[in-house]
Design a protein around this motif. Structure first.
Motif, PDB file in Angstrom:
ATOM      1  N   UNK A   1       0.841  -1.188   0.000  1.00 48.28           N
ATOM      2  CA  UNK A   1       0.000   0.000   0.000  1.00 48.28           C
ATOM      3  C   UNK A   1       0.878   1.239   0.000  1.00 48.28           C
ATOM      4  N   UNK A   2       0.431   2.275  -0.688  1.00 46.52           N
ATOM      5  CA  UNK A   2       1.140   3.544  -0.593  1.00 46.52           C
ATOM      6  C   UNK A   2       0.770   4.218   0.725  1.00 46.52           C
ATOM      7  N   UNK A   3       1.575   5.208   1.103  1.00 49.41           N
ATOM      8  CA  UNK A   3       1.292   5.962   2.320  1.00 49.41           C
ATOM      9  C   UNK A   3      -0.087   6.612   2.241  1.00 49.41           C
ATOM     10  N   UNK A   4      -0.416   7.139   1.068  1.00 44.76           N
ATOM     11  CA  UNK A   4      -1.706   7.811   0.900  1.00 44.76           C
ATOM     12  C   UNK A   4      -2.857   6.827   1.031  1.00 44.76           C
ATOM     13  N   UNK A   5      -2.726   5.638   0.433  1.00 48.75           N
ATOM     14  CA  UNK A   5      -3.786   4.632   0.540  1.00 48.75           C
ATOM     15  C   UNK A   5      -4.024   4.221   1.985  1.00 48.75           C
ATOM     16  N   UNK A   6      -2.933   4.035   2.724  1.00 46.66           N
ATOM     17  CA  UNK A   6      -3.060   3.608   4.110  1.00 46.66           C
ATOM     18  C   UNK A   6      -3.671   4.711   4.971  1.00 46.66           C
ATOM     19  N   UNK A   7      -3.267   5.955   4.714  1.00 48.15           N
ATOM     20  CA  UNK A   7      -3.734   7.071   5.541  1.00 48.15           C
ATOM     21  C   UNK A   7      -5.170   7.469   5.207  1.00 48.15           C
ATOM     22  N   UNK A   8      -5.513   7.498   3.926  1.00 48.77           N
ATOM     23  CA  UNK A   8      -6.812   7.996   3.497  1.00 48.77           C
ATOM     24  C   UNK A   8      -7.845   6.901   3.268  1.00 48.77           C
ATOM     25  N   UNK A   9      -7.362   5.649   3.145  1.00 47.36           N
ATOM     26  CA  UNK A   9      -8.259   4.555   2.804  1.00 47.36           C
ATOM     27  C   UNK A   9      -8.408   4.416   1.304  1.00 47.36           C
ATOM     28  N   UNK A  10      -8.817   3.238   0.849  1.00 46.26           N
ATOM     29  CA  UNK A  10      -8.932   3.010  -0.592  1.00 46.26           C
ATOM     30  C   UNK A  10      -9.675   1.696  -0.812  1.00 46.26           C
ATOM     31  N   UNK A  11     -10.011   1.434  -2.040  1.00 45.48           N
ATOM     32  CA  UNK A  11     -10.557   0.141  -2.445  1.00 45.48           C
ATOM     33  C   UNK A  11      -9.633  -0.421  -3.512  1.00 45.48           C
ATOM     34  N   UNK A  12      -9.064  -1.589  -3.250  1.00 49.48           N
ATOM     35  CA  UNK A  12      -8.060  -2.152  -4.147  1.00 49.48           C
ATOM     36  C   UNK A  12      -8.498  -3.530  -4.634  1.00 49.48           C
ATOM     37  N   UNK A  13      -7.880  -3.975  -5.733  1.00 50.39           N
ATOM     38  CA  UNK A  13      -8.139  -5.307  -6.277  1.00 50.39           C
ATOM     39  C   UNK A  13      -7.142  -6.299  -5.701  1.00 50.39           C
ATOM     40  N   UNK A  14      -7.647  -7.443  -5.273  1.00 52.19           N
ATOM     41  CA  UNK A  14      -6.810  -8.500  -4.695  1.00 52.19           C
ATOM     42  C   UNK A  14      -6.919  -9.755  -5.551  1.00 52.19           C
ATOM     43  N   UNK A  15      -5.807 -10.308  -6.013  1.00 50.01           N
ATOM     44  CA  UNK A  15      -5.878 -11.591  -6.721  1.00 50.01           C
ATOM     45  C   UNK A  15      -6.212 -12.716  -5.741  1.00 50.01           C
ATOM     46  N   UNK A  16      -7.108 -13.601  -6.120  1.00 51.15           N
ATOM     47  CA  UNK A  16      -7.358 -14.829  -5.370  1.00 51.15           C
ATOM     48  C   UNK A  16      -7.006 -16.008  -6.268  1.00 51.15           C
ATOM     49  N   UNK A  17      -7.268 -17.211  -5.801  1.00 54.77           N
ATOM     50  CA  UNK A  17      -6.945 -18.397  -6.594  1.00 54.77           C
ATOM     51  C   UNK A  17      -7.780 -18.498  -7.863  1.00 54.77           C
TER      52      UNK A  17
ATOM     53  N   UNK B   1     -11.786  -3.343   0.638  1.00 62.25           N
ATOM     54  CA  UNK B   1     -11.844  -1.975   1.143  1.00 62.25           C
ATOM     55  C   UNK B   1     -10.813  -1.779   2.242  1.00 62.25           C
ATOM     56  N   UNK B   2      -9.937  -0.809   2.062  1.00 56.93           N
ATOM     57  CA  UNK B   2      -8.905  -0.482   3.037  1.00 56.93           C
ATOM     58  C   UNK B   2      -9.383   0.715   3.862  1.00 56.93           C
TER      59      UNK B   2
ATOM     60  N   UNK C   1      -9.829 -19.963   3.957  1.00 54.28           N
ATOM     61  CA  UNK C   1      -9.896 -18.522   3.728  1.00 54.28           C
ATOM     62  C   UNK C   1      -8.590 -18.010   3.127  1.00 54.28           C
ATOM     63  N   UNK C   2      -8.643 -16.810   2.592  1.00 51.55           N
ATOM     64  CA  UNK C   2      -7.436 -16.132   2.135  1.00 51.55           C
ATOM     65  C   UNK C   2      -7.150 -14.975   3.081  1.00 51.55           C
ATOM     66  N   UNK C   3      -5.906 -14.892   3.537  1.00 52.55           N
ATOM     67  CA  UNK C   3      -5.489 -13.845   4.462  1.00 52.55           C
ATOM     68  C   UNK C   3      -4.544 -12.894   3.732  1.00 52.55           C
ATOM     69  N   UNK C   4      -4.924 -11.621   3.716  1.00 55.02           N
ATOM     70  CA  UNK C   4      -4.166 -10.607   2.978  1.00 55.02           C
ATOM     71  C   UNK C   4      -3.443  -9.707   3.970  1.00 55.02           C
ATOM     72  N   UNK C   5      -2.129  -9.685   3.885  1.00 53.45           N
ATOM     73  CA  UNK C   5      -1.308  -8.812   4.731  1.00 53.45           C
ATOM     74  C   UNK C   5      -0.925  -7.569   3.924  1.00 53.45           C
TER      75      UNK C   5
END
Length: 375
Positions: free
Chosen positions: A274-290, A297-298, A325-329
């Motif tokens: 995550x960029x600093x801005x995404x972490x600070x302001x929040x965002x919605x990102x795409x996550x690859x799954x299987x 939503x961040x 489940x999938x765990x995203x760090x």
């Protein structure tokens, strides 16, 4: 060379839990997998880790190892007693010698014998283990000779009963001594204990009754199979003798590591920057799954190393229903190569936030001084 301590191999203490043992093994398996690590000692370390895991993951074997280490506690107990299966070495011969064969049951050399089991190591891709796969493998094995149907004799002839041992597979030597009549039995030298001799041998198998062949085996790898799993294929091992059944084939599964996903039991783990801005302001990102990409939503103010769970996006359960489940760090990435304008914006942000001011540093210094020297 003496074996290394199994706990040392996995980098664990003796108080390690089963989850610790499994996690440590998976980490080593990924690190030293021969398909990934091309170092000269990688495969040996992989096998060493597998051996350690096989023992420590089994409660009974682990308890014995914790007590005795690599030393077999059954050694030195009169011919290798091994948990209820006694091999009394030459006692049967001694009974035969002094009591004329009354101490043991003779083996029938013509009885059907089961063929040996075979083991085959199969390496598959990460997603093939997750979703399963059907494939064919080539197995070299011995099969019953089709020319002589396994009896070893030339077509039109058949084996004959050994004239020396009369089909028993053993020769008897009788001696009269001061202690009485002694009968000594040994494997018949004329038929090598088979009880029969072959005058005209089969031209295909040369009298053995078996031939080496390459056999195609169709496998159905179930979804959710994991590293180290064994698939048993009944009757696909070595051919039996004298009409005995074939052995079984055991396919040992190795799974190649994935570039992005890691697996822990039925759960999947991954790491997203995550960029600093995404972490600070929040965002919605795409996550690859299987299977697909999903939206995540961040929340604003998310800290680095925070985990988010995607329910049901893990591995199908091999024995049961549903999926893990999938765990995203998420990891906040510090920006580099900033322009001067960007630097100034950050300085302004720091000033407005009260960060890195002289007064703050002085206050921290004073608190440290008091903590060290006292009031």
């Amino acid at each position: 060379m003496s074996k290394r301590d199994y706990y040392e191999v996995l980098g664990l203490g003796k108080d390690a839990s089963q989850d610790d043992i499994k996690k440590a093994y998976r980490q080593m398996a990924r690190k030293f997998h021969p398909d990934v690590n091309k170092a000269a000692d990688a495969e040996q370390k992989f096998k060493e880790a597998k051996e350690a895991y096989d023992v420590l993951s089994d409660d009974q074997k682990k308890a014995q190892y914790d007590r005795f280490g690599h030393v077999d506690p059954n050694q030195g107990m009169g011919g290798g007693f091994n948990g209820g299966n006694a091999d009394f070495g030459g006692f049967g011969d001694l009974f035969d010698m002094f009591f004329g064969g009354g101490g043991g049951q003779r083996r029938n050399p013509n009885a059907p014998q089961r063929g040996n089991d075979l083991q085959y190591t199969l390496t598959i891709e990460f997603k093939e283990a997750v979703f399963g796969k059907e494939l064919d493998i080539q197995i070299p094995r011995t099969e019953t000779c089709e020319t002589c149907h396994g009896n070893g004799a030339k077509p039109g002839t058949k084996p004959e009963t050994c004239t020396v041992c009369h089909g028993s597979g053993q020769q008897e030597v009788v001696q009269n001594t001061a202690f009485g009549r002694i009968v000594n039995r040994r494997v018949c030298s004329a038929c090598n204990g088979q009880g029969v001799t072959i005058k005209d041998k089969c031209g295909t198998c040369h009298g053995s009754g078996k031939v080496k062949k390459q056999r195609t085996i169709h496998l159905n790898i179930p979804a959710g199979v994991d590293e180290g799993a064994q698939l048993r294929v009944s009757g696909e091992g070595e051919a039996g003798s004298r009409g005995g059944p074939s052995g079984d084939l055991f396919v040992v599964i190795r799974v190649k590591p994935h570039d992005f996903f890691e697996r822990e039991n039925d759960d999947i783990y991954c790491e997203i920057p995550l960029t600093f801005a995404q972490a600070a302001l929040g965002d919605e990102i795409e996550i690859p799954t299987l299977t697909e990409k999903v939206k995540l939503k961040i929340p604003a103010g998310t800290q680095t190393d925070t985990y988010f769970r995607l329910k049901g996006k893990g591995v199908p359960r091999l024995r049961g229903y549903g999926q893990g489940d999938q765990h995203v760090k998420v990891v906040v990435v510090t920006p580099t190569n900033l322009s001067e304008e960007q630097r100034e914006h950050l300085r302004e942000f720091a000033r407005q936030s009260g960060e890195h001011t002289h007064e703050q540093h002085q206050s921290i210094f004073e608190r440290m001084k008091k903590a060290i020297l006292g009031d």
